[in-house]
Design a protein around this motif. Structure first.
Motif, short mmCIF file in Angstrom:
data_model
loop_
_atom_site.label_atom_id
_atom_site.label_comp_id
_atom_site.label_asym_id
_atom_site.label_seq_id
_atom_site.Cartn_x
_atom_site.Cartn_y
_atom_site.Cartn_z
N PHE A 562 0.85 -1.20 0.00
CA PHE A 562 0.00 0.00 0.00
C PHE A 562 0.88 1.24 0.00
N GLU A 563 0.36 2.29 -0.61
CA GLU A 563 1.01 3.59 -0.58
C GLU A 563 0.13 4.51 0.25
N ILE A 564 0.63 4.92 1.41
CA ILE A 564 -0.16 5.70 2.36
C ILE A 564 0.40 7.11 2.44
N GLU A 565 -0.45 8.10 2.23
CA GLU A 565 -0.03 9.49 2.32
C GLU A 565 0.08 9.91 3.78
N LEU A 566 1.23 10.49 4.13
CA LEU A 566 1.47 10.94 5.50
C LEU A 566 1.41 12.46 5.56
N GLU A 567 0.74 12.97 6.59
CA GLU A 567 0.60 14.41 6.80
C GLU A 567 1.07 14.75 8.22
N GLY A 568 2.38 14.78 8.42
CA GLY A 568 2.93 15.02 9.75
C GLY A 568 2.77 13.82 10.65
N SER A 569 2.83 12.61 10.09
CA SER A 569 2.55 11.39 10.84
C SER A 569 3.77 10.91 11.61
N GLN A 570 3.52 10.28 12.76
CA GLN A 570 4.60 9.79 13.62
C GLN A 570 4.43 8.34 14.01
N CYS A 571 3.28 7.74 13.68
CA CYS A 571 3.00 6.38 14.17
C CYS A 571 2.15 5.61 13.16
N LEU A 572 2.46 4.32 13.00
CA LEU A 572 1.67 3.41 12.17
C LEU A 572 1.03 2.36 13.06
N ARG A 573 -0.26 2.15 12.90
CA ARG A 573 -0.98 1.12 13.66
C ARG A 573 -1.50 0.05 12.70
N ILE A 574 -1.44 -1.18 13.15
CA ILE A 574 -2.01 -2.28 12.37
C ILE A 574 -3.02 -3.01 13.26
N LEU A 575 -4.23 -3.18 12.74
CA LEU A 575 -5.28 -3.91 13.45
C LEU A 575 -5.64 -5.14 12.63
N CYS A 576 -5.76 -6.27 13.28
CA CYS A 576 -6.13 -7.52 12.62
C CYS A 576 -7.55 -7.89 13.02
N MET A 598 -8.93 -9.08 16.44
CA MET A 598 -8.16 -10.22 16.93
C MET A 598 -6.86 -9.77 17.60
N GLY A 599 -6.36 -8.65 17.17
CA GLY A 599 -5.13 -8.11 17.75
C GLY A 599 -4.83 -6.74 17.17
N LYS A 600 -3.98 -6.01 17.86
CA LYS A 600 -3.61 -4.67 17.39
C LYS A 600 -2.23 -4.32 17.92
N GLY A 601 -1.54 -3.45 17.19
CA GLY A 601 -0.22 -3.02 17.63
C GLY A 601 0.20 -1.78 16.85
N GLN A 602 1.26 -1.15 17.29
CA GLN A 602 1.70 0.07 16.63
C GLN A 602 3.22 0.17 16.64
N VAL A 603 3.75 0.97 15.72
CA VAL A 603 5.19 1.17 15.62
C VAL A 603 5.44 2.65 15.32
N MET A 617 12.08 -4.19 7.30
CA MET A 617 11.14 -5.23 7.73
C MET A 617 10.93 -5.18 9.23
N ASP A 618 9.69 -5.42 9.67
CA ASP A 618 9.37 -5.34 11.09
C ASP A 618 8.27 -6.33 11.42
N VAL A 619 8.10 -6.57 12.71
CA VAL A 619 7.05 -7.47 13.20
C VAL A 619 6.32 -6.80 14.35
N ILE A 620 5.00 -6.83 14.33
CA ILE A 620 4.20 -6.34 15.45
C ILE A 620 3.55 -7.54 16.13
N ASN A 623 -1.37 -9.86 21.17
CA ASN A 623 -2.17 -10.94 21.78
C ASN A 623 -1.75 -12.32 21.29
N GLY A 624 -0.45 -12.57 21.18
CA GLY A 624 0.01 -13.87 20.71
C GLY A 624 0.07 -13.99 19.20
N ILE A 625 -0.41 -12.97 18.49
CA ILE A 625 -0.41 -12.96 17.03
C ILE A 625 0.77 -12.12 16.56
N LYS A 626 1.44 -12.55 15.51
CA LYS A 626 2.54 -11.80 14.92
C LYS A 626 2.18 -11.41 13.49
N VAL A 627 2.29 -10.13 13.20
CA VAL A 627 2.05 -9.63 11.85
C VAL A 627 3.37 -9.12 11.29
#
Length: 867
Positions: A562-576, A598-603, A617-620, A623-627
């Motif tokens: 995905f290509e995500i437009e950032l506007e002064g962004s400091q954090c990415l969240r992923i929700l499953c 099912m799970g959520k995390g941020q970087v 490359m990164d891993v979040i 709740n026991g789930i790895k994305v």
């Protein structure tokens, strides 16, 4: 001198009272007032709390329990062997006979001190009436405002203590074992709130008194000469000392209640009432303690347990159909909703709007609620306008700071303006409902911008509810104390807007974040799984992309970019999520999210890590789930470059006139096919043209169109509709010059700024006529398509203004050479520079009645083509 130093001394009372046992350099004890000098307080089997008495059975020392709360001074009770706080209990041998006699002596001493205190208050109030009488004359000693400030709440305090004295005095005079006084002390403790108001006003009262003393010799003389008679062995008290005494009284209450409990049998009716009075007094004293220790995080509950602050933050509440910004505090046993207000003397404090004990709190669903309240909403285009204005103001602030003759006044004015816009945006942008319900009362509705945030609040509350909770009802003074403590306990001090950040803080990233969501592991059961990506923008989080649903699996492998437009962004969240296909739960509410998280995390988006040319490359873990995912960042100044294609074939990066001539068409084939496919099956898609398509799909379509493959129509029919919409946007973005041309760009900027409607109409139509035919016909084709998309706004949520925001910069943004001429260097400047005008140009044409190519060309005969 005495007047000034005396008033200031009181501010140190509560910081030192429990640490050195002294107030104003004197031992903190009411004993000299309560007992005759010849009375031996430590006789008849009770030796007091000597060092030996404080030894526990195992030889360890049982010290007074110090509650490490930012608003708590120490509890004046002991900590038992199990670590729990315990209330004072009467020693054996004091439960009857001598014990009752001791109780009477303690009460008699307290009554004597009350009599002295009331006399002091009465004397302090004596000059108030004359002061008020002269306030309306030509030579007032004090103005009415000064009188109200200096003597604030003293009359109320006098009334409370006088009523208490009059009620308890007959009971002490006719003392026997059946006399009960606990209810009177409980009432007195519950009225301690007046002291909080007195302390809140104290600083202003001191300053006012000092100024009046210096400015008016008459007031200074009256203040210093006013004497209040105390006991024979004590010195007379000045006005100042009496004022200081008010805060000392609160400290003495705690000690008094402790000793009174020691001499009250547990089975006596007074015992539970006195225990409650002690607890209320302790909590109240803590709320006005000026010493703040960051480790302290609690107040006490009716059960004597520690009430800790678990979470707090700013949320938007819907109250009577209107959005209100609230500060919500989650304690270990209740949820409290407050609003910030300014007091009459200019201080900030919280006002409790409502609270719900966690034992009575439940989460309300749409099935449980009878109907949705009407929610005040702003049109999408106004939300977008706010964002553009904020970006524009940021740019102005940067320019002001760089200017050699920069004036801080201008920067402050711009910051204030930006704060207003950002605060309004935070209030009106959230749409995700978060409903909570009081089992014994009403329901409340919050609106959040992020499902991640809603999930955090829900999980925090549910975790606390797993404990053995009991419903609690707070008295007015307890509620006042708890609400007052929120100001010091809070972890979130300001609403999350740019204007509240320090200049040294990172401004965030501006540009495009490329994210590949690879796979997820750790699911115990097969499910229909997908992920969403959120980034922060303008102080709140928004959903930017969504993967496809991977059906019936424990190891989904999306591998989507995905290509995500950032506007002064400091954090990415992923929700499953697990996809819900239950039709009974769907379409309940446009903004309701029924799928299960099912799970959520941020970087954190670290610029140094992300801005490298290579994929990171990164891993979040959630709740026991790895994305697993990869990301790389392209700054806006690089991503906005229009790079001409070096190859002669293909369509991307090639002039539109070259493509239409080669194809022998009026509109490029890629534009016609993408529009047709979107209108066929994407016009009802929520967020069409706003939601990012999968980058790998977009690149596959780009390659297919460039190669002019025969199976392009088959690819289009099978491809995700957001990828097709993304391909169309990418085509216009990669044109070597904008569709509305570099040459006419300055004229478009000037034309849209015209205030006269007729002049603007003539200019804007004239500019269209000046476009080359391929550009004009393609623009008019796209224009009519976007209007048809906007007709479905109730379904797809894409208004004309939303579409103008998406396509305006893409169709008008100048090529790299034009940007260089403007000497714009900062990515944030590039973003804010003319963006509002670019959006307004496209919006003007979208809102205009249908524009015909033939009519425009027909009118060309009557107008010059020079611009």
């Amino acid at each position: 001198r005495h007047h000034r130093t005396g008033w200031r001394t009181v501010t140190r009372v509560f910081t030192n009272v429990m640490e050195d046992g002294e107030v104003f350099g004197k031992p903190l004890s009411y004993t000299p007032l309560f007992f005759p000098p010849d009375f031996n307080y430590n006789t008849d089997g009770y030796e007091g709390d000597t060092a030996e008495d404080r030894k526990s059975q195992d030889g360890s020392e049982t010290m007074p329990f110090i509650d490490e709360s930012p608003t708590m001074s120490p509890h004046l009770c002991a900590r038992g062997q199990d670590g729990e706080a315990v209330s004072p209990t009467p020693p054996e041998g004091l439960l009857s006979g001598k014990g009752l006699e001791m109780k009477k002596l303690v009460l008699s001493g307290f009554l004597a001190s009350e009599e002295i205190y009331i006399n002091q208050l009465e004397a302090l109030l004596l000059p108030v009436k004359p002061f008020k009488a002269t306030a309306t004359t030509s030579k007032p000693v004090l103005t009415m405002e000064q009188i109200e400030t200096i003597f604030f709440m003293i009359q109320d305090i006098f009334v409370i203590h006088k009523e208490f004295y009059d009620a308890i005095s007959p009971n002490i005079q006719q003392w026997d074992e059946k006399v009960t006084v606990g209810h009177l002390f409980q009432k007195l403790a519950s009225q301690l709130g007046v002291y909080k108001a007195f302390v809140d006003n104290y600083k202003v009262a001191v300053e006012t008194a000092e100024k009046c003393s210096l400015a008016n010799s008459q007031f200074q003389k009256i203040s210093e000469n006013l004497k209040v008679k105390g006991p024979k062995e004590s010195k007379d008290c000045t006005t100042t000392a009496t004022m200081e005494g008010k805060t000392q009284v609160c400290c003495l209450f705690v000690l008094f209640f402790q000793d009174l409990l020691k001499h009250t049998p547990k089975d006596h009716p007074d015992f539970p009432l006195l225990q409650d009075a002690l607890r209320i007094s302790q909590n109240f004293l803590s709320s006005i303690n000026e010493e703040i220790d960051p480790r302290r995080t609690a107040v006490t509950t009716p059960k004597g347990e520690v009430r800790q602050l678990v979470k707090d933050g700013f949320l938007v509440e819907v109250s009577e159909g209107t959005r209100k910004l609230r500060h919500v505090f989650l304690f270990t046993d209740l949820l409290l909703c407050a609003k910030m207000k300014k007091t009459a003397v200019g201080h900030q404090q919280y006002e409790c709007k409502w609270y719900i004990p966690l034992a009575d709190l439940s989460f309300q669903t749409l099935d449980d609620s009878d109907s949705l309240p009407h929610i005040q909403t702003l049109p999408e285009h106004e939300i977008e306008e706010m964002k553009i204005k904020i970006s524009s103001i940021k740019s102005e602030i940067q320019k002001e700071k760089k200017a050699q003759k920069s004036q801080s006044r201008n920067v402050d004015r711009l910051r204030k303006k930006m704060n207003e816009q950002e605060s309004c945006l935070l209030l009106h942008s959230p749409t995700i409902p978060f409903r909570i319900h009081n089992k014994h009362g009403k329901s409340y509705l919050f609106l959040l911008s992020s499902d991640y945030e809603r999930s955090e609040w829900r999980e925090s509350i549910q975790k606390l509810q797993k404990k053995d909770l009991q419903a609690c009802v707070l008295s007015s003074v307890e509620l006042q104390v708890l609400t007052g403590s929120c100001f010091k306990l809070r972890t979130v001090h300001n609403i999350p807007v740019t204007s509240n950040k320090d200049d040294e803080e990172s401004p965030g990233l501006y540009g495009f974040l490329h994210v590949i969501v690879h796979k997820a592991t750790g699911f115990k059961e097969s499910a229909n799984l997908y992920c969403t990506l959120e980034v922060d923008s303008f102080g709140y989080f928004v959903s930017k992309a969504i993967t496809r649903v991977f059906r019936d699996t424990t190891e989904p492998q999306w591998n989507e970019e995905f290509e995500i437009e950032l506007e002064g962004s400091q954090c990415l969240r992923i929700l499953c999520y697990e996809k819900c296909y239950d039709k009974s739960k769907l379409n309940k509410d446009d903004n309701e999210i029924v799928d299960k998280i099912m799970g959520k995390g941020q970087v954190q988006l670290d610029p140094q890590t992300v801005q490298s040319k290579n994929w990171h490359m990164d891993v979040i873990e959630m709740n026991g789930i790895k994305v697993e995912f990869s990301m790389k960042f392209t700054s806006r100044d690089l991503s906005l470059k229009r790079t001409p294609s070096k190859k002669q074939s293909g369509v991307f990066g090639v002039k539109i006139s070259v493509v239409t001539k080669r194809e022998r068409s009026k509109v490029p084939y890629i534009v016609r096919q993408c529009i047709e496919e979107v209108e066929k099956r994407g016009i009802d898609e929520v967020g069409i043209y706003r939601i990012s398509g999968v980058a790998t799909d977009i690149q596959a379509l780009k390659a297919a169109f460039d190669a002019n493959t025969k199976d392009i129509l088959m690819m289009l029919s099978d491809m995700d509709i957001n990828a097709i919409a993304g391909t169309l946007k990418l085509y216009f973005r990669e044109l070597p010059e904008p569709l509305l041309t570099d040459r006419l760009y300055p004229a478009f900027m000037e034309g849209i700024a015209l205030s006269d409607p007729a002049a603007k109409e003539n200019c804007m139509m004239h500019l269209l006529r000046s476009l080359p035919d391929p550009n004009l016909i393609t623009f008019l084709t796209l224009l009519e398509h976007l209007k048809r998309v906007a007709e479905k706004e109730p379904v797809n949520k894409m208004s004309l203004h939303n579409l103008a925001t998406v396509f305006g910069p893409t169709l008008l943004r100048p090529s790299e050479s034009e940007i260089s001429k403007a000497h714009i260097t900062l990515a944030s400047d590039i973003w804010s520079h003319d963006v509002m005008a670019q959006v307004q140009v496209l919006l003007y044409y979208l809102q205009h009645p249908p524009i015909s190519f033939a009519e425009l060309k027909k009118n060309t005969l009557y107008f010059s083509t020079d611009v």
